[in-house]
Design an enzyme around this catalytic site. Structure first.
Site, PDB file in Angstrom:
ATOM      1  N   ASP A  40       0.817  -1.214   0.000  1.00 31.57           N
ATOM      2  CA  ASP A  40       0.000   0.000   0.000  1.00 31.57           C
ATOM      3  C   ASP A  40       0.855   1.271   0.000  1.00 31.57           C
ATOM      4  O   ASP A  40       0.411   2.340   0.401  1.00 31.57           O
ATOM      5  CB  ASP A  40      -0.952   0.002   1.206  1.00 31.57           C
ATOM      6  CG  ASP A  40      -0.192  -0.120   2.524  1.00 31.57           C
ATOM      7  OD1 ASP A  40       1.041  -0.293   2.478  1.00 31.57           O
ATOM      8  OD2 ASP A  40      -0.843  -0.036   3.588  1.00 31.57           O
ATOM      9  N   ASP A 271      21.189  19.354 -14.532  1.00 34.70           N
ATOM     10  CA  ASP A 271      21.900  18.142 -14.952  1.00 34.70           C
ATOM     11  C   ASP A 271      23.377  18.520 -15.081  1.00 34.70           C
ATOM     12  O   ASP A 271      23.800  19.045 -16.106  1.00 34.70           O
ATOM     13  CB  ASP A 271      21.309  17.670 -16.288  1.00 34.70           C
ATOM     14  CG  ASP A 271      21.963  16.403 -16.797  1.00 34.70           C
ATOM     15  OD1 ASP A 271      22.759  15.787 -16.062  1.00 34.70           O
ATOM     16  OD2 ASP A 271      21.681  16.031 -17.957  1.00 34.70           O
ATOM     17  N   HIS A 354      21.809  17.443 -24.824  1.00 38.70           N
ATOM     18  CA  HIS A 354      20.395  17.146 -25.059  1.00 38.70           C
ATOM     19  C   HIS A 354      19.600  18.336 -24.551  1.00 38.70           C
ATOM     20  O   HIS A 354      20.090  19.134 -23.752  1.00 38.70           O
ATOM     21  CB  HIS A 354      19.985  15.858 -24.328  1.00 38.70           C
ATOM     22  CG  HIS A 354      20.387  15.826 -22.876  1.00 38.70           C
ATOM     23  ND1 HIS A 354      19.675  16.451 -21.885  1.00 38.70           N
ATOM     24  CD2 HIS A 354      21.461  15.280 -22.251  1.00 38.70           C
ATOM     25  CE1 HIS A 354      20.278  16.261 -20.722  1.00 38.70           C
ATOM     26  NE2 HIS A 354      21.373  15.575 -20.904  1.00 38.70           N
ATOM     27  N   HIS A 361      16.008  14.729 -20.074  1.00 39.46           N
ATOM     28  CA  HIS A 361      16.195  14.659 -21.526  1.00 39.46           C
ATOM     29  C   HIS A 361      14.899  15.220 -22.096  1.00 39.46           C
ATOM     30  O   HIS A 361      13.939  14.497 -22.320  1.00 39.46           O
ATOM     31  CB  HIS A 361      16.439  13.219 -21.989  1.00 39.46           C
ATOM     32  CG  HIS A 361      17.715  12.655 -21.430  1.00 39.46           C
ATOM     33  ND1 HIS A 361      17.968  11.324 -21.322  1.00 39.46           N
ATOM     34  CD2 HIS A 361      18.832  13.268 -20.947  1.00 39.46           C
ATOM     35  CE1 HIS A 361      19.179  11.128 -20.789  1.00 39.46           C
ATOM     36  NE2 HIS A 361      19.716  12.304 -20.554  1.00 39.46           N
ATOM     37  N   TYR A 388      36.171   8.210 -21.665  1.00 41.86           N
ATOM     38  CA  TYR A 388      36.050   7.046 -20.770  1.00 41.86           C
ATOM     39  C   TYR A 388      37.028   5.981 -21.238  1.00 41.86           C
ATOM     40  O   TYR A 388      36.852   5.404 -22.312  1.00 41.86           O
ATOM     41  CB  TYR A 388      34.610   6.528 -20.798  1.00 41.86           C
ATOM     42  CG  TYR A 388      33.599   7.643 -20.658  1.00 41.86           C
ATOM     43  CD1 TYR A 388      33.240   8.139 -19.410  1.00 41.86           C
ATOM     44  CD2 TYR A 388      33.045   8.256 -21.792  1.00 41.86           C
ATOM     45  CE1 TYR A 388      32.344   9.194 -19.284  1.00 41.86           C
ATOM     46  CE2 TYR A 388      32.148   9.312 -21.683  1.00 41.86           C
ATOM     47  CZ  TYR A 388      31.802   9.783 -20.427  1.00 41.86           C
ATOM     48  OH  TYR A 388      30.924  10.828 -20.302  1.00 41.86           O
ATOM     49  N   GLU A 407      29.826  18.490 -17.459  1.00 40.80           N
ATOM     50  CA  GLU A 407      28.496  18.804 -18.010  1.00 40.80           C
ATOM     51  C   GLU A 407      27.947  20.079 -17.397  1.00 40.80           C
ATOM     52  O   GLU A 407      27.880  20.211 -16.174  1.00 40.80           O
ATOM     53  CB  GLU A 407      27.533  17.645 -17.712  1.00 40.80           C
ATOM     54  CG  GLU A 407      26.094  17.928 -18.120  1.00 40.80           C
ATOM     55  CD  GLU A 407      25.179  16.730 -17.963  1.00 40.80           C
ATOM     56  OE1 GLU A 407      25.410  15.907 -17.053  1.00 40.80           O
ATOM     57  OE2 GLU A 407      24.223  16.621 -18.759  1.00 40.80           O
TER      58      GLU A 407
HETATM   59  N1  GLY Z   1      22.300  12.734 -16.317  1.00 39.43           N
HETATM   60  C1  GLY Z   1      21.848  12.286 -17.565  1.00 39.43           C
HETATM   61  C2  GLY Z   1      22.586  12.926 -18.649  1.00 39.43           C
HETATM   62  O1  GLY Z   1      23.586  13.560 -18.428  1.00 39.43           O
HETATM   63  O2  GLY Z   1      22.162  12.902 -19.763  1.00 39.43           O
HETATM   64 MN    MN Z   2      22.907  15.325 -19.479  1.00 37.35          MN
HETATM   65 MN    MN Z   3      24.074  14.361 -16.573  1.00 39.77          MN
END
Ligand code: GLY
Ligand code: MN
Ligand code: MN
Length: 440
Positions: A40, A271, A354, A361, A388, A407
């Site tokens: 539940d 992000d 993206h 995304h 990588y 990023e």
């Molecule tokens: N954290 C997901 C990406 O960087 O696309």
């Molecule tokens: Mn990303």
């Molecule tokens: Mn990311």
């Protein structure tokens, strides 16, 4: 209407104007379903992104109906007030207060939706709906359509078209309004606190999850409702697993730590990825690869501006990375050869960014008529090159298990771009200084 919800009202007006210009019709936008986690207990409820975009209404069991045409109007169907349930589960607006607070033209009990749909769809030319996302809802819609069709002998006409509503909304969502940009700036600022905190607490011997806990603490402390996606806290070789989320390992002296984490604030994602040394000092090979990824990111950012095609920043990053891989001895051959054959994909296998927004995304096409679309003012996206290097034959051992991504979240402005996450340290000097101060 509460002025805080004016931006949502404005979006409904814009969509109604568009649908009216197309000849009218009825748009139906349900929020997300509550999903059972076990027995539940439910997963935390999060409104559907499209529903949130157009309403700001936070409760489950709600549906927005927009009637376009000569007298455009927006209707909310939501749960009734229920004193008994509110004692257990918390406040419910109920239709009357919801209409007042959020500025809907009408609001009705959710229990009336099916009956009302039969009336609302009568004599309408089109239904705008996201078919195929929820089979139960698809059936509900078709049942409503069929109820209208059953009335044709009374002179009523049934909608002749079902159009994909997401196609309309995705284009709207792609260009952020000022309310959205402000929220995304605030989301990036909260995530910045988390990333700094993570750099400060990281030490050899701590676990990835201990660092993750600092991120989550900073997100909630800053007022964000949740992470925008599961945080990636990946030490050493784990950084080469692109979607590593178990975050269970102990951090080793001499390794790097890659953190890809962002909060979600009022529905909007941040992000951000940073990569830094567990012990606070980059080694020589780590430094070489880090500077390469940073240069690739700068090349991509330099190419991020209105009018520039979507793939241009990616290509700029790839050119820098491929040359660097040759220079470091990770690849052999010529730059043209490596680019042509795509050999760089062994170490850089994802794209450079993206769209970013309500969904991490985010929605929106990347190509138009077969061509990468040009960037436009008000778009928000990530710029996130990486490198990588797994342990493998013919790869210099000094680089084994180095996984780096950097990023940032970027807004396209009239004359270039604005990095929403610029405050988060990313040069080697800034990262080492922050960590040195934290260790002092
Ligand atoms: N954290 C997901 C990406 O960087 O696309
Ligand atoms: Mn990303
Ligand atoms: Mn990311």
């Amino acid at each position: 209407m509460n002025p805080a919800f004016a931006p949502f009202h404005n979006r409904r007006q814009r969509l109604l104007d568009t649908l009216t210009r197309r000849g009218g019709g009825v748009a139906i936008v349900p929020t997300a379903a509550e999903v059972t986690r076990n027995r539940d207990t439910h997963y935390p409820f999060r409104p559907d992104s499209y529903f949130h975009y157009l309403s700001g209404f936070p409760e489950p069991e709600a549906v927005l109906v927009l009637v376009a045409g000569d007298t455009p109007r927006s209707l909310l169907f939501c749960r009734d007030k229920n004193i008994e349930r509110e004692i257990w589960d918390g406040f419910r607006f109920g239709p009357e207060a919801a209409a007042d607070e959020f500025g809907f033209d009408e609001a009705h009990p959710i229990a009336d939706l099916d009956t009302q749909l039969t009336t609302l769809l009568a004599n309408q030319p089109a239904i705008y709906f996201a078919l195929g996302h929820d089979l139960a809802w698809d059936k509900r819609l078709v049942d409503a359509l069929n109820r209208v069709r059953e009335q044709v002998r009374t002179g009523i006409t049934a909608p002749a078209r079902i159009q994909d509503l997401h196609a309309e909304l995705d284009e709207m969502r792609l260009i952020k309004d000022s309310h959205e940009v402000l929220t995304m700036r605030r989301a990036a600022a909260i995530s910045d606190v988390g990333h700094r905190r993570a750099m400060q607490v990281t030490r050899p011997g701590r676990h990835e999850y201990e660092v993750e806990a600092e991120l989550l603490h900073a997100f909630r402390q800053g007022g964000a409702q949740s992470p925008a996606y599961p945080a990636i806290v990946a030490g050493g070789a784990n950084a080469c697993v692109l979607h590593y989320v178990s975050n269970a390992c102990r951090l080793a002296d001499g390794d790097l730590l890659l953190i890809d984490a962002g909060c979600e604030l009022d529905g909007y994602a941040s992000d951000i990825t940073r990569t830094f040394p567990v012990n606070g000092r980059f080694s020589g090979p780590q430094r070489d690869v880090y500077q390469l990824v940073l240069a690739a990111q700068q090349a991509a950012i330099d190419a991020t501006a209105p009018g520039i095609a979507w793939n241009v920043p990616h290509d700029a990053a790839v050119a820098v990375l491929a040359q660097g891989m040759l220079d470091l001895g990770l690849l052999s051959g010529t730059l043209d050869g490596v680019l042509e054959a795509g050999d760089y994909r062994r170490f850089y296998m994802h794209r450079t960014g993206h769209w970013l927004g309500l969904d991490v995304h985010d929605v929106g096409d990347y190509k138009r008529d077969g061509d990468w679309r040009p960037l436009q003012t008000g778009m928000t996206l990530t710029v996130e090159p990486g490198c990588y290097i797994r342990a493998a034959d013919k790869v210099p051992e000094a680089f084994w298990n180095i996984g780096i991504r950097i990023e940032d979240d970027v807004l396209i402005t009239a004359d270039g771009c604005d990095i929403l996450s610029a405050a988060t340290p990313k040069t080697i000097d800034d990262i080492e200084a922050l960590m040195r101060d934290a260790h002092a």
